[in-house]
Design a protein around this motif. Structure first.
Motif, PDB file in Angstrom:
ATOM      1  N   GLU A  36      -5.594   7.520  11.142  1.00 20.03           N
ATOM      2  CA  GLU A  36      -5.860   6.575  10.151  1.00 20.03           C
ATOM      3  C   GLU A  36      -4.897   6.916   8.877  1.00 20.03           C
ATOM      4  O   GLU A  36      -4.642   8.010   8.361  1.00 20.03           O
TER       5      GLU A  36
ATOM      6  N   GLU B 166      -7.875   6.146  -3.911  1.00 17.85           N
ATOM      7  CA  GLU B 166      -8.960   5.642  -4.856  1.00 17.85           C
ATOM      8  C   GLU B 166      -8.728   6.102  -6.308  1.00 17.85           C
ATOM      9  O   GLU B 166      -8.180   7.197  -6.292  1.00 17.85           O
TER      10      GLU B 166
ATOM     11  N   THR C  60      -3.385   7.194   5.119  1.00 20.11           N
ATOM     12  CA  THR C  60      -4.020   7.813   3.635  1.00 20.11           C
ATOM     13  C   THR C  60      -4.453   6.658   2.827  1.00 20.11           C
ATOM     14  O   THR C  60      -4.010   5.469   2.732  1.00 20.11           O
ATOM     15  N   ARG C  61      -5.721   7.033   2.316  1.00 18.24           N
ATOM     16  CA  ARG C  61      -6.674   6.173   1.681  1.00 18.24           C
ATOM     17  C   ARG C  61      -6.485   6.294   0.138  1.00 18.24           C
ATOM     18  O   ARG C  61      -6.466   7.736  -0.351  1.00 18.24           O
TER      19      ARG C  61
ATOM     20  N   ARG D   6      -7.189  11.807   3.298  1.00 23.68           N
ATOM     21  CA  ARG D   6      -6.798  11.788   4.579  1.00 23.68           C
ATOM     22  C   ARG D   6      -8.120  12.122   5.238  1.00 23.68           C
ATOM     23  O   ARG D   6      -8.816  13.100   5.091  1.00 23.68           O
TER      24      ARG D   6
ATOM     25  N   LYS E 196       0.727  -1.092   0.088  1.00 25.14           N
ATOM     26  CA  LYS E 196      -0.026   0.335   0.183  1.00 25.14           C
ATOM     27  C   LYS E 196       0.956   1.339   0.183  1.00 25.14           C
ATOM     28  O   LYS E 196       0.537   2.200  -0.745  1.00 25.14           O
TER      29      LYS E 196
END
Length: 623
Positions: A420, A425, A422-423, A413, A151
């Motif tokens: 949490e 998409e 960073t995601r 974020r 990731k």
């Protein structure tokens, strides 16, 4: 008779010697009084308040005493390690002592040993389950670390990391690697050795070996290129490093030098990662040489062939609103062909379909020749030169180049939970060219826009019966990204922060509602506000905010099962889900017509590819 002075001194010496002897014998007697190794007395077990299981007796092998290992045994929830030494005597760590005297002979036990019994079946099963659980946890931990590393790599370098993992090359040149390791160590010791007095010969020898290694490595990158005398050089360097290590040097200097080398190596590795990711993206965005050859051959054949104009009946179909009109923006002949072929084969009424292909001037004639010589179950195919239409019908302030659907990687974020990670998409949205579709097709009322990286696996006729009300764009919503999460990219324009993003791929467009809401006019107004430079980068980046803001409150949400996205970057898609989806969207860098494409997903695209064409064979096109 009085004792002499020497006799008076001998008495205290004898007493002192007896006292020392007693102090040595008492501990020895205590040691001799212990039980032998492998056994625990009943009294001692009660005193420790820890249940120690009895040992498993293992017979020595006939060949003379090879040791064996025994599975760990659970003790009050704690795994105790148990080993068998020399095939006969058991040793339990932390709970027993060796029980041998200095001569190596075991002392006799005072108390009979606890009888040895085989552990019950339940204990064995419990032991096995505990071992399996422990191993499973270790595997899950290692796998979790790999996922986190993947990731992190993907966040920085994109889908290149996924591709590089699949195509990872095993390091085979062990000798080259050893040379580099020796060079690193020698470089770390050299500055300290050079400062020592009396070590001039060693300093000169180390300098010469370092130069020899550098010369060899500059000319040889693999073991096969190394000279025949390399083993002698390795031995000389080993000897020099051993001499350097025997010298008294300041350790912190060596550590600092090694850290500098490590930092330089990390920087170099990161540079090569960035370079590889750039070349990967360049390869993903550039038309392969074979495909370019294929397009040029088709263009040449078009001008060598007689007129290929469509007949009058087909020309009437292009403007008749009663037919089912599809619009495809593409510069890739094979990609557009697969989209049309898959749609026609999956359609219940293929003769009622009309496909409008918007392409650029470079690929226009090749597209026209390909679709004129290939039939698709009586479906009408209309190839349009987009750039020519732009010059004729659209305002001057508009992008003249044909842009395909834009794809964006979005990093999110959480402001509510800063801890949490960073995601990331992937979003596929309309480009600037999509906003001029209503101006190009003024006679049509509804169209379905298909990206050229889509494969249709089901009948789409139900899309023409949708009542979208006052909405303009029927699309699959993607609520993983909301407008409020990307407000820094949207500027000061008013918008609903809770609105979901949407995905291109398969989109139902109500052209009448589009014109009523003046979507194109609003787009041009936003374009003037956001694009300050005329460079292509800023123009393409602006497509993200313009696509989301222009269709705000005008999206009709389609069923998520209509399109399965991610086949161009996600390795984890279930094959059963892919087979049952109405359409597949290869959004991402790994397009199915590229060598970079994910092999497991290419088969869905290849099913609808036209084969056995002589131009494909001549140009070696084999996606």
């Amino acid at each position: 008779m009085k004792p002499t002075p020497s006799q008076r001194r001998r008495g205290p010496r004898a007493a002192l010697l007896a006292l020392v002897l007693c102090s040595l014998l008492v501990p020895l007697a205590f040691i001799f009084d212990r039980a032998p190794s492998g056994y625990v007395t009943t009294d001692e077990r009660r005193r420790q308040e820890v249940f120690v299981p009895s040992f498993v007796h293992v017979e020595p092998s006939k060949g003379g005493g090879g040791g064996g290992a025994v599975d760990p045994v659970p003790v009050h929830g704690v795994i105790q390690e148990k080993k068998i030494s020399n095939g006969s005597t058991g040793v339990l760590r932390q709970h027993e002592q060796t029980g041998r005297n200095s001569s190596g002979v075991s002392a006799k036990p005072k108390v009979p040993p606890v009888p040895r019994t085989e552990p019950p079946k339940a204990v064995n099963e419990s032991t096995q389950r505990t071992s399996e659980v422990s191993n499973a946890r270790k595997r899950r931990g290692a796998k979790a670390d790999e996922v986190e590393n993947a990731k992190a790599c993907q966040l920085e370098f994109g889908s290149y990391c996924l591709w590089s993992t699949e195509h990872k090359v095993i390091m085979k040149d062990s000798v080259v690697k050893r040379l580099k390791d020796q060079l690193f160590v020698a470089r770390s010791y050299y500055p300290s050795i050079a400062k020592l007095q009396g070590q001039e010969v060693l300093t000169q020898e180390m300098k010469q070996n370092i130069q020899d290694h550098e010369r060899v490595l500059s000319a040889s990158a693999v073991d096969a290129d190394l000279p025949s005398f390399i083993n002698k050089k390795i031995e000389q360097m080993d000897h020099t490093i051993a001499r350097a290590k025997s010298c008294t040097v300041e350790c912190h200097n060596v550590v600092r030098k090694l850290r500098q080398i490590l930092d330089m190596t990390d920087d170099e590795a990161h540079f090569h990662m960035k370079q590889s990711a750039f070349l990967y993206n360049l390869g993903a965005q550039t038309l392969p040489k074979t495909h370019h050859c294929f397009s040029m051959r088709l263009t040449l054949e078009y001008f060598k062939s007689p007129s290929l104009d469509s007949d009058v009946s087909l020309a009437r179909k292009f403007k008749t609103p009663n037919h089912r009109h599809y619009v495809i923006l593409s510069k890739n002949v094979l990609a557009a062909s697969v989209v049309i072929n898959s749609t026609v084969i999956s359609s219940k009424e293929p003769g009622n379909n009309v496909f409008h292909i918007l392409t650029d001037a470079q690929n226009f004639y090749g597209m026209k020749y390909w679709f004129a010589r290939n039939s698709y179950k009586k479906a009408a195919i209309h190839v349009v030169n987009y750039e020519e239409m732009i010059l004729e019908k659209l305002p001057k302030f508009s992008p003249r180049e044909l842009y395909l659907s834009e794809e964006f990687r979005v990093f999110i974020r959480s402001t509510e939970r800063p801890t949490e990670k960073t995601r990331m998409e992937y979003l596929s949205l309309f480009s600037h060219s999509h906003f001029f579709i209503p101006e190009i097709f003024k006679d049509l009322k509804k169209v379905v826009v298909l990206d050229d990286d889509v494969v249709i696996q089901g009948d789409l006729s139900f899309l023409w019966n949708l009542d979208m009300g006052d909405k303009v764009n029927g699309a699959v919503e993607f609520c993983g990204v909301r407008l409020g999460q990307v407000r820094s990219l949207l500027g000061k324009t008013n918008y609903d922060p809770k609105s979901c993003a949407w995905m291109s791929g398969v989109n139902v467009i109500n052209l009448d509602k589009w014109r009523k809401h003046k979507v194109t006019e609003n787009y041009l107004m936003l374009l003037k506000q956001q694009v300050k430079n005329n460079d292509e980068v800023s123009l393409r980046e602006s497509a993200f905010s313009l696509s989301l803001l222009s269709f705000q409150h005008l999206i009709y949400p389609l069923d998520k099962k209509l399109t399965l996205s991610g086949l161009g970057y996600d390795y984890g898609i279930d094959p059963e889900v892919a087979r049952s989806s109405a359409s597949l969207h290869y959004n991402g860098n790994m397009k199915p017509w590229l060598e970079l494409g994910i092999p497991d997903y290419k088969k869905y695209w290849r099913r609808f590819l036209t084969r056995e064409d002589r131009f494909m064979d001549e140009c070696n096109v084999n996606p």
